[in-house]
Write a protein that holds these residues in place. Structure first.
Motif, PDB file in Angstrom:
ATOM      1  N   UNK A 197       0.951  -1.252   0.072  1.00 47.01           N
ATOM      2  CA  UNK A 197      -0.101  -0.095   0.026  1.00 47.01           C
ATOM      3  C   UNK A 197       0.910   1.437  -0.082  1.00 47.01           C
ATOM      4  N   UNK A 198       1.998   1.399   0.947  1.00 44.23           N
ATOM      5  CA  UNK A 198       2.660   2.325   0.862  1.00 44.23           C
ATOM      6  C   UNK A 198       3.574   2.729  -0.400  1.00 44.23           C
ATOM      7  N   UNK A 199       3.947   1.681  -1.065  1.00 47.07           N
ATOM      8  CA  UNK A 199       4.738   1.886  -2.149  1.00 47.07           C
ATOM      9  C   UNK A 199       3.965   2.153  -3.486  1.00 47.07           C
ATOM     10  N   UNK A 200       2.545   1.322  -3.481  1.00 46.57           N
ATOM     11  CA  UNK A 200       1.863   1.895  -4.641  1.00 46.57           C
ATOM     12  C   UNK A 200       1.139   3.230  -4.304  1.00 46.57           C
ATOM     13  N   UNK A 201       0.935   3.555  -3.165  1.00 43.86           N
ATOM     14  CA  UNK A 201       0.649   5.094  -2.828  1.00 43.86           C
ATOM     15  C   UNK A 201       1.588   5.931  -3.164  1.00 43.86           C
TER      16      UNK A 201
ATOM     17  N   UNK B 169       3.908   5.788  -5.751  1.00 42.69           N
ATOM     18  CA  UNK B 169       3.688   6.160  -7.015  1.00 42.69           C
ATOM     19  C   UNK B 169       2.619   6.714  -7.655  1.00 42.69           C
ATOM     20  N   UNK B 170       1.292   6.606  -7.047  1.00 41.89           N
ATOM     21  CA  UNK B 170       0.360   6.940  -7.574  1.00 41.89           C
ATOM     22  C   UNK B 170       0.481   8.514  -7.278  1.00 41.89           C
ATOM     23  N   UNK B 171       1.238   9.025  -6.261  1.00 40.78           N
ATOM     24  CA  UNK B 171       1.113  10.407  -6.043  1.00 40.78           C
ATOM     25  C   UNK B 171       1.857  11.246  -7.552  1.00 40.78           C
ATOM     26  N   UNK B 172       2.676  10.290  -8.222  1.00 40.90           N
ATOM     27  CA  UNK B 172       3.195  11.134  -9.472  1.00 40.90           C
ATOM     28  C   UNK B 172       2.814  10.516 -10.819  1.00 40.90           C
ATOM     29  N   UNK B 173       2.160   9.611 -10.702  1.00 35.93           N
ATOM     30  CA  UNK B 173       1.473   8.925 -11.908  1.00 35.93           C
ATOM     31  C   UNK B 173      -0.186   8.418 -11.754  1.00 35.93           C
ATOM     32  N   UNK B 174      -0.581   8.411 -13.094  1.00 33.33           N
ATOM     33  CA  UNK B 174      -2.184   8.178 -13.318  1.00 33.33           C
ATOM     34  C   UNK B 174      -2.112   6.707 -13.655  1.00 33.33           C
ATOM     35  N   UNK B 175      -2.673   5.815 -12.846  1.00 35.29           N
ATOM     36  CA  UNK B 175      -2.777   4.442 -13.270  1.00 35.29           C
ATOM     37  C   UNK B 175      -3.829   3.899 -12.201  1.00 35.29           C
ATOM     38  N   UNK B 176      -4.704   2.806 -12.638  1.00 32.59           N
ATOM     39  CA  UNK B 176      -5.676   2.083 -11.618  1.00 32.59           C
ATOM     40  C   UNK B 176      -4.944   0.779 -11.395  1.00 32.59           C
TER      41      UNK B 176
ATOM     42  N   UNK C 292      -4.498  18.629  -8.643  1.00 28.80           N
ATOM     43  CA  UNK C 292      -3.913  17.138  -8.356  1.00 28.80           C
ATOM     44  C   UNK C 292      -3.616  16.602  -7.362  1.00 28.80           C
ATOM     45  N   UNK C 293      -2.847  17.596  -6.492  1.00 30.93           N
ATOM     46  CA  UNK C 293      -2.612  17.285  -5.002  1.00 30.93           C
ATOM     47  C   UNK C 293      -3.798  16.603  -4.420  1.00 30.93           C
ATOM     48  N   UNK C 294      -4.811  17.472  -4.883  1.00 27.34           N
ATOM     49  CA  UNK C 294      -6.171  17.173  -3.837  1.00 27.34           C
ATOM     50  C   UNK C 294      -6.754  15.858  -4.327  1.00 27.34           C
ATOM     51  N   UNK C 295      -6.831  15.513  -5.716  1.00 30.49           N
ATOM     52  CA  UNK C 295      -7.450  14.164  -5.938  1.00 30.49           C
ATOM     53  C   UNK C 295      -6.667  13.307  -6.090  1.00 30.49           C
ATOM     54  N   UNK C 296      -5.234  13.228  -5.880  1.00 29.34           N
ATOM     55  CA  UNK C 296      -4.465  12.172  -5.767  1.00 29.34           C
ATOM     56  C   UNK C 296      -4.418  11.806  -4.117  1.00 29.34           C
ATOM     57  N   UNK C 297      -4.376  12.923  -3.343  1.00 31.70           N
ATOM     58  CA  UNK C 297      -4.611  12.405  -1.919  1.00 31.70           C
ATOM     59  C   UNK C 297      -5.915  11.896  -1.671  1.00 31.70           C
ATOM     60  N   UNK C 298      -7.047  12.100  -2.520  1.00 30.97           N
ATOM     61  CA  UNK C 298      -8.469  11.566  -2.172  1.00 30.97           C
ATOM     62  C   UNK C 298      -8.476  10.390  -2.882  1.00 30.97           C
TER      63      UNK C 298
ATOM     64  N   UNK D 250      -4.574   5.946   2.075  1.00 32.93           N
ATOM     65  CA  UNK D 250      -4.432   4.401   1.791  1.00 32.93           C
ATOM     66  C   UNK D 250      -4.618   3.480   3.182  1.00 32.93           C
ATOM     67  N   UNK D 251      -4.133   4.201   4.218  1.00 36.95           N
ATOM     68  CA  UNK D 251      -4.085   3.587   5.726  1.00 36.95           C
ATOM     69  C   UNK D 251      -5.531   3.593   6.047  1.00 36.95           C
ATOM     70  N   UNK D 252      -6.331   4.430   5.673  1.00 38.68           N
ATOM     71  CA  UNK D 252      -7.944   4.229   5.864  1.00 38.68           C
ATOM     72  C   UNK D 252      -8.412   3.163   5.298  1.00 38.68           C
ATOM     73  N   UNK D 253      -7.938   3.222   3.847  1.00 35.53           N
ATOM     74  CA  UNK D 253      -8.740   2.229   2.931  1.00 35.53           C
ATOM     75  C   UNK D 253      -8.200   0.822   3.495  1.00 35.53           C
ATOM     76  N   UNK D 254      -7.025   0.652   4.045  1.00 33.09           N
ATOM     77  CA  UNK D 254      -6.688  -0.490   4.604  1.00 33.09           C
ATOM     78  C   UNK D 254      -7.432  -1.063   5.631  1.00 33.09           C
TER      79      UNK D 254
END
Ligand code: APR
Length: 332
Positions: A132-136, A138-145, A238-244, A314-318
């Motif tokens: 979760x930490x590593x993917x999280x 990565x997703x702060x800098x890139x768009x991917x599902x 972008x900072x906001x939607x990525x953090x969300x 991501x921790x909340x989702x975990x």
């Protein structure tokens, strides 16, 4: 939703790439590797033979053959040897190498199993945290599902203390809700489940500014409030939607439609991304026609994190995942 945790069999995932938790030889194996090779067919093994193996922490790509996925990314996680042999860094590197390879091959979606957490013996709760930490990051800098696929239901839970604290928080408040008068309970339930009309809002006393300002904000829609708060905090969109944990397309839709009605998980995700204190988070949910309910585990878990000022989505989702609840965030 950029990062989703799902309980599923990875061989059924319709994504651009599935990740295989392989051994250094890349020649089949048991666990998830066995399942992927069986589902993809014998051509996968032939292509793997030609790759000449793969080092721990690195990744190589093949076609997906009979899998619904276009590609298989084979990565090698570390064997667990007690945790003091660089396992964490190697496991993070296996996730990062796979994600980098997916980027190079223009993948928009990828599904990971919990690498190293089977035959290789990495404790599942810790393996999940690294993932979760590593993917999280990565997703702060890139768009991917990115899907994180958890296979075996029983074996997995989040760290003991956090789980116990959240369980206690739910317990205390659940009791509150159930000892309310029936009328209060009925109101809580109605608030939680029904979109509200604007006239039914909380009184202006709950709003921490002057009357004029408060009145001028009554007409503000959810989307307007969101954009105002993003500006006030000096964040970029972008900072906001990525953090969300919200994908870019959904954010653009909300941005361009001032009457957009988000779902409850989407509205909550923005309250978390904006790091709102509980009162302001409530106000934001009300704009979308929702309220925090003490008769809902989902709401109580999110409330727990906000009350503890932990805004890591991501921790909340975990935690939500561990309690079998739906996750925060959203996508188109
Ligand atoms: N879908 C999703 N997850 C699965 C599936 C599946 N079909 N099958 C197993 N898993 C889960 C397991 O429950 C475990 O949590 O994948 C996780 C990883 O387990 P392993 O497949 O055992 O992978 P790993 O621990 O990294 O060990 C790799 O095992 O198969 C051999 O050749 C492989 O030597 C390598 C080693």
């Amino acid at each position: 939703m950029p990062l989703q945790m799902v309980r599923s069999d990875i061989t059924t995932m319709k994504v651009d790439a599935v990740v295989n938790a392989a051994g250094e030889s890349l020649l089949g194996g048991g666990g998830v590797a066995g399942a992927i090779h069986r589902a993809a067919g014998p051509e996968l093994l032939s292509e793997c033979r030609a790759l000449g193996g793969c080092k721990t922490g690195q990744a190589k790509l093949t076609k997906g053959y009979r899998l619904p996925a276009k590609f298989v990314i084979h990565t090698v996680g570390p064997i667990w040897r007690g945790g003091s042999h660089g396992e964490r860094e190697l496991l993070a590197s296996a996730y990062r190498s796979s994600l980098d390879l997916a980027l190079v091959h223009q993948c928009e979606s990828i599904a990971f199993p919990l690498i190293s957490s089977g035959v290789y013996g990495y404790p599942k709760d810790q393996a999940l945290k690294v993932a979760v930490d590593t993917i999280g990051d990565f997703l702060m800098a890139h768009d991917m599902t990115v899907y994180l696929v958890v296979f075996d239901r029983a074996a997995y839970t989040i760290g003991g203390k956090l789980f116990a604290d959240i369980a206690a928080y739910i317990d205390d408040r659940y009791v509150d809700a159930h000892s309310d008068s029936r009328e209060t309970q009925r109101r809580r339930m109605a608030l939680a489940s029904m979109p509200m009309e604007e006239e039914e809002w909380a009184p202006a006393a709950a709003v921490p500014f002057g009357l004029d300002e408060a009145l001028s904000k009554l007409d503000e829609s959810f989307s307007q409030m969101l954009l105002r708060k993003i500006d006030e905090r000096g964040m970029t969109d972008a900072q906001c939607y990525k953090k969300a944990n919200i994908d870019r397309k959904l954010f653009s839709k909300i941005r361009s439609d001032i009457h957009y009605k988000p779902s409850k998980p989407t509205a909550m995700a923005f309250a978390v991304a904006l790091e709102l204190p509980l009162e302001e988070a409530r106000e934001m949910l009300e704009k979308a026609g929702f309220a925090f309910s003490h008769a809902s585990k989902f709401d109580l878990i999110v409330e727990y994190f906000i009350a503890h000022r932990n805004y890591n989505i991501f921790e909340i989702n975990e935690a939500l995942f561990a309690f079998d609840q739906s996750l925060l965030g959203g996508g188109m």
